[in-house]
Design a protein around this motif. Structure first.
Motif, PDB file in Angstrom:
ATOM      1  N   GLY A 168     -12.034  -1.888  -1.210  1.00 26.53           N
ATOM      2  CA  GLY A 168     -12.261  -0.853  -0.498  1.00 26.53           C
ATOM      3  C   GLY A 168     -11.693   0.474  -0.946  1.00 26.53           C
ATOM      4  N   SER A 169     -11.544   0.525  -2.111  1.00 22.61           N
ATOM      5  CA  SER A 169     -11.144   1.856  -2.706  1.00 22.61           C
ATOM      6  C   SER A 169     -12.104   2.706  -3.253  1.00 22.61           C
ATOM      7  CB  SER A 169     -10.063   1.681  -3.899  1.00 22.61           C
ATOM      8  OG  SER A 169      -8.993   0.677  -3.532  1.00 22.61           O
ATOM      9  N   THR A 170     -11.728   4.240  -3.513  1.00 23.64           N
ATOM     10  CA  THR A 170     -12.863   5.057  -4.166  1.00 23.64           C
ATOM     11  C   THR A 170     -13.008   4.592  -5.645  1.00 23.64           C
ATOM     12  OG1 THR A 170     -12.059   6.983  -2.723  1.00 23.64           O
ATOM     13  CG2 THR A 170     -13.255   7.343  -4.796  1.00 23.64           C
ATOM     14  N   PRO A 171     -14.319   4.257  -6.033  1.00 26.74           N
ATOM     15  CA  PRO A 171     -14.472   3.722  -7.273  1.00 26.74           C
ATOM     16  C   PRO A 171     -14.549   4.907  -8.502  1.00 26.74           C
ATOM     17  CG  PRO A 171     -16.653   3.899  -6.245  1.00 26.74           C
ATOM     18  CD  PRO A 171     -15.516   4.331  -5.146  1.00 26.74           C
ATOM     19  N   THR A 172     -13.140   5.313  -8.697  1.00 26.16           N
ATOM     20  CA  THR A 172     -13.209   6.208  -9.753  1.00 26.16           C
ATOM     21  C   THR A 172     -13.407   5.748 -11.346  1.00 26.16           C
ATOM     22  OG1 THR A 172     -10.592   5.880  -9.713  1.00 26.16           O
ATOM     23  CG2 THR A 172     -11.563   7.468  -8.321  1.00 26.16           C
ATOM     24  N   GLY A 173     -13.063   4.549 -11.268  1.00 24.71           N
ATOM     25  CA  GLY A 173     -12.926   3.891 -12.751  1.00 24.71           C
ATOM     26  C   GLY A 173     -11.666   4.175 -13.342  1.00 24.71           C
ATOM     27  N   VAL A 174     -10.631   4.551 -12.979  1.00 26.05           N
ATOM     28  CA  VAL A 174      -9.370   5.111 -13.378  1.00 26.05           C
ATOM     29  C   VAL A 174      -8.406   4.073 -12.663  1.00 26.05           C
ATOM     30  CG1 VAL A 174      -7.710   6.845 -13.984  1.00 26.05           C
ATOM     31  CG2 VAL A 174     -10.229   7.204 -14.282  1.00 26.05           C
ATOM     32  N   VAL A 175      -7.320   3.591 -13.360  1.00 26.06           N
ATOM     33  CA  VAL A 175      -6.276   2.962 -12.826  1.00 26.06           C
ATOM     34  C   VAL A 175      -5.103   3.912 -12.841  1.00 26.06           C
ATOM     35  CG1 VAL A 175      -4.937   1.006 -12.618  1.00 26.06           C
ATOM     36  CG2 VAL A 175      -7.255   0.667 -13.289  1.00 26.06           C
ATOM     37  N   GLN A 176      -4.701   4.419 -12.013  1.00 29.52           N
ATOM     38  CA  GLN A 176      -3.550   5.489 -11.993  1.00 29.52           C
ATOM     39  C   GLN A 176      -2.189   4.756 -12.309  1.00 29.52           C
ATOM     40  OE1 GLN A 176      -3.765   8.127  -8.520  1.00 29.52           O
ATOM     41  NE2 GLN A 176      -5.338   9.339  -9.774  1.00 29.52           N
ATOM     42  N   LEU A 177      -1.233   5.478 -12.863  1.00 32.52           N
ATOM     43  CA  LEU A 177       0.211   4.893 -13.056  1.00 32.52           C
ATOM     44  C   LEU A 177       0.582   4.601 -11.329  1.00 32.52           C
ATOM     45  CD1 LEU A 177       2.743   4.253 -14.621  1.00 32.52           C
ATOM     46  CD2 LEU A 177       3.281   6.702 -14.376  1.00 32.52           C
ATOM     47  N   GLY A 178       1.230   3.452 -11.314  1.00 30.13           N
ATOM     48  CA  GLY A 178       1.767   3.107 -10.111  1.00 30.13           C
ATOM     49  C   GLY A 178       0.927   2.088  -9.163  1.00 30.13           C
ATOM     50  N   GLU A 179      -0.259   1.749  -9.614  1.00 32.36           N
ATOM     51  CA  GLU A 179      -1.193   1.108  -8.943  1.00 32.36           C
ATOM     52  C   GLU A 179      -1.076  -0.399  -9.459  1.00 32.36           C
ATOM     53  OE1 GLU A 179      -5.287   2.228  -8.521  1.00 32.36           O
ATOM     54  OE2 GLU A 179      -4.860   4.694  -8.517  1.00 32.36           O
ATOM     55  N   THR A 180      -0.508  -0.494 -10.679  1.00 30.91           N
ATOM     56  CA  THR A 180      -0.437  -1.931 -11.051  1.00 30.91           C
ATOM     57  C   THR A 180       1.020  -2.207 -11.483  1.00 30.91           C
ATOM     58  OG1 THR A 180      -1.013  -1.064 -13.231  1.00 30.91           O
ATOM     59  CG2 THR A 180      -2.721  -2.141 -11.928  1.00 30.91           C
ATOM     60  N   VAL A 181       1.651  -3.484 -11.138  1.00 26.70           N
ATOM     61  CA  VAL A 181       2.731  -3.898 -11.558  1.00 26.70           C
ATOM     62  C   VAL A 181       2.444  -5.040 -12.453  1.00 26.70           C
ATOM     63  CG1 VAL A 181       4.950  -5.033 -10.728  1.00 26.70           C
ATOM     64  CG2 VAL A 181       3.853  -2.998  -9.388  1.00 26.70           C
ATOM     65  N   ALA A 182       3.306  -4.936 -13.629  1.00 25.90           N
ATOM     66  CA  ALA A 182       3.298  -6.138 -14.670  1.00 25.90           C
ATOM     67  C   ALA A 182       4.247  -7.152 -14.230  1.00 25.90           C
ATOM     68  CB  ALA A 182       3.523  -5.451 -15.830  1.00 25.90           C
TER      69      ALA A 182
ATOM     70  N   LEU B 267       0.979  -1.099  -0.014  1.00 23.94           N
ATOM     71  CA  LEU B 267      -0.040   0.019  -0.124  1.00 23.94           C
ATOM     72  C   LEU B 267       0.886   1.321   0.043  1.00 23.94           C
ATOM     73  CD1 LEU B 267      -2.680  -0.882   2.818  1.00 23.94           C
ATOM     74  CD2 LEU B 267      -2.741  -0.922   0.251  1.00 23.94           C
ATOM     75  N   VAL B 268       0.494   2.207  -0.888  1.00 25.15           N
ATOM     76  CA  VAL B 268       1.130   3.525  -0.654  1.00 25.15           C
ATOM     77  C   VAL B 268       0.015   4.519  -0.236  1.00 25.15           C
ATOM     78  CG1 VAL B 268       2.282   5.557  -2.004  1.00 25.15           C
ATOM     79  CG2 VAL B 268       2.696   2.984  -2.636  1.00 25.15           C
ATOM     80  N   ASP B 269       0.084   5.011   0.841  1.00 23.60           N
ATOM     81  CA  ASP B 269      -1.026   5.559   1.817  1.00 23.60           C
ATOM     82  C   ASP B 269      -2.201   4.783   1.804  1.00 23.60           C
ATOM     83  OD1 ASP B 269       0.584   8.006   1.781  1.00 23.60           O
ATOM     84  OD2 ASP B 269      -0.297   8.736  -0.029  1.00 23.60           O
ATOM     85  N   SER B 270      -3.378   5.005   1.212  1.00 23.88           N
ATOM     86  CA  SER B 270      -4.457   4.001   1.471  1.00 23.88           C
ATOM     87  C   SER B 270      -4.528   3.577   0.058  1.00 23.88           C
ATOM     88  CB  SER B 270      -5.773   4.709   1.815  1.00 23.88           C
ATOM     89  OG  SER B 270      -5.973   5.855   0.960  1.00 23.88           O
ATOM     90  N   THR B 271      -3.667   3.613  -0.877  1.00 21.36           N
ATOM     91  CA  THR B 271      -4.038   2.944  -2.367  1.00 21.36           C
ATOM     92  C   THR B 271      -3.247   1.671  -2.610  1.00 21.36           C
ATOM     93  OG1 THR B 271      -3.897   5.152  -3.166  1.00 21.36           O
ATOM     94  CG2 THR B 271      -3.742   3.697  -4.784  1.00 21.36           C
ATOM     95  N   PRO B 272      -3.883   0.813  -2.892  1.00 21.24           N
ATOM     96  CA  PRO B 272      -3.353  -0.615  -2.997  1.00 21.24           C
ATOM     97  C   PRO B 272      -2.424  -0.808  -4.272  1.00 21.24           C
ATOM     98  CG  PRO B 272      -5.667  -1.035  -3.443  1.00 21.24           C
ATOM     99  CD  PRO B 272      -5.459   0.516  -3.050  1.00 21.24           C
TER     100      PRO B 272
END
Length: 311
Positions: free
Chosen positions: A74-88, A9-14
């Protein structure tokens, strides 16, 4: 870790693990298209969140599926996956190792080496000293272990050790030619080099009826036989060690005569006992899968196997 699991987690963002052959390098939002969007869509489809067929374009269905996914996490449902939220990662499940920069309390600015995972083909190399190598035939079978996992391996090639050392390196593969760890490779730690334990069977395992070696005699024609209550029975000796011979030609439960080992083990008629040979009657046990390996100290040689992985 499985596809979609949270790594940290970075802050509250998984930050989540997603199977993708290419890295994630931008925000994923309505209007963008590419291989990164396609990888995300395949994951959402596997999770049962995306009903439409993955197209590579971030459309309304993809946005709705991402919102549902974010609500589950449990995240805010923004509908956007920001850079850094996923690792390939190329495939999952996979053993991942978090980078040194990713630790509790650290401040991240972006660009840190965050996750390491094995890529490419693993190489299993057994390194032994030259004296040990002289006892290992190229057809030897090898058992490689890691925790509760065991894999069979064979020698594919032999090379001299690096840097002019006196070691010998054996390249190992599975009996079918693939990686030694087969379908269990994901259980191995994501390290550049890992030391495993191995056991070398110098002589192949032999199973069958066992008799004391002192019961096996050699006839005048040079053929092995054993003496039973009903006379001599020719046998074929498959192997011997530790005072036991594995033979073919006897049934389990047969009683055999055991001679004094201090005497000659060559031709000796069973009825001729006038010279004082000690006669002992032993019953051959039923076959129970007993195995014997000639030269047992060498058949259990221990050595290290190095698994080389390219990050």
């Amino acid at each position: 870790m499985e596809n979609g699991e949270v790594i940290y987690l970075v802050d509250s963002t998984p930050v989540r693990l997603i199977e993708s052959q290419e890295p994630f390098w931008r925000d994923l939002e309505p209007g963008v298209a590419g291989h990164d969007v396609l990888a995300l869509q395949h994951f959402l489809q596997d999770e049962g969140l995306l009903a439409s067929e993955p197209s590579g374009s971030y459309d309304a269905d993809t946005e709705a599926a991402v919102q549902s996914w974010q609500e589950e996490l449990g995240s805010t449902p923004t509908g956007v996956v920001q850079l850094g939220e996923t690792v390939a990662v190329p495939e999952s499940p996979v053993e991942v190792q978090v980078g040194e920069a990713i630790r509790v309390g650290a401040e991240l600015s972006g660009g840190e080496e965050s996750v390491f995972a094995p890529v490419g083909e693993r190489r299993f190399v057994m390194v032994v000293q030259e004296a040990q190598a002289q006892q290992i035939p190229t057809e030897a079978s090898i058992r490689v272990t890691y925790d509760d996992y065991e894999w069979d391996a064979v020698i594919s090639s032999v090379e001299d050790g690096a840097d002019q050392s006196t070691n010998v390196e054996y390249q190992l593969t599975a009996p079918n030619g693939g990686e030694v760890c087969l379908d269990d490779c994901h259980v191995l730690p994501a390290e550049t080099q890992l030391t495993l334990r191995s056991q070398v069977a110098v002589v192949p395992e032999i199973e069958g009826i066992g008799v004391p070696t002192a019961a096996v005699r050699i006839s005048s024609e040079g053929e092995p036989y054993v003496t039973t209550r009903h006379g001599d029975v020719p046998v074929e000796v498959l192997g011997s060690g530790q005072g036991v011979a594995i033979v073919e030609g006897l049934e389990g439960g047969t009683e055999v005569r055991v001679f004094d080992e201090s005497r000659s083990t060559h031709t000796m008629p069973p009825e001729d006992n006038a010279d004082g040979d000690e006669e002992v009657i032993n019953e051959v046990p039923e076959p129970t899968g007993q195995s014997t390996e000639e030269g047992s100290p060498e058949s259990g040689d221990q050595s290290d196997v190095q698994e080389e992985i390219t990050d």
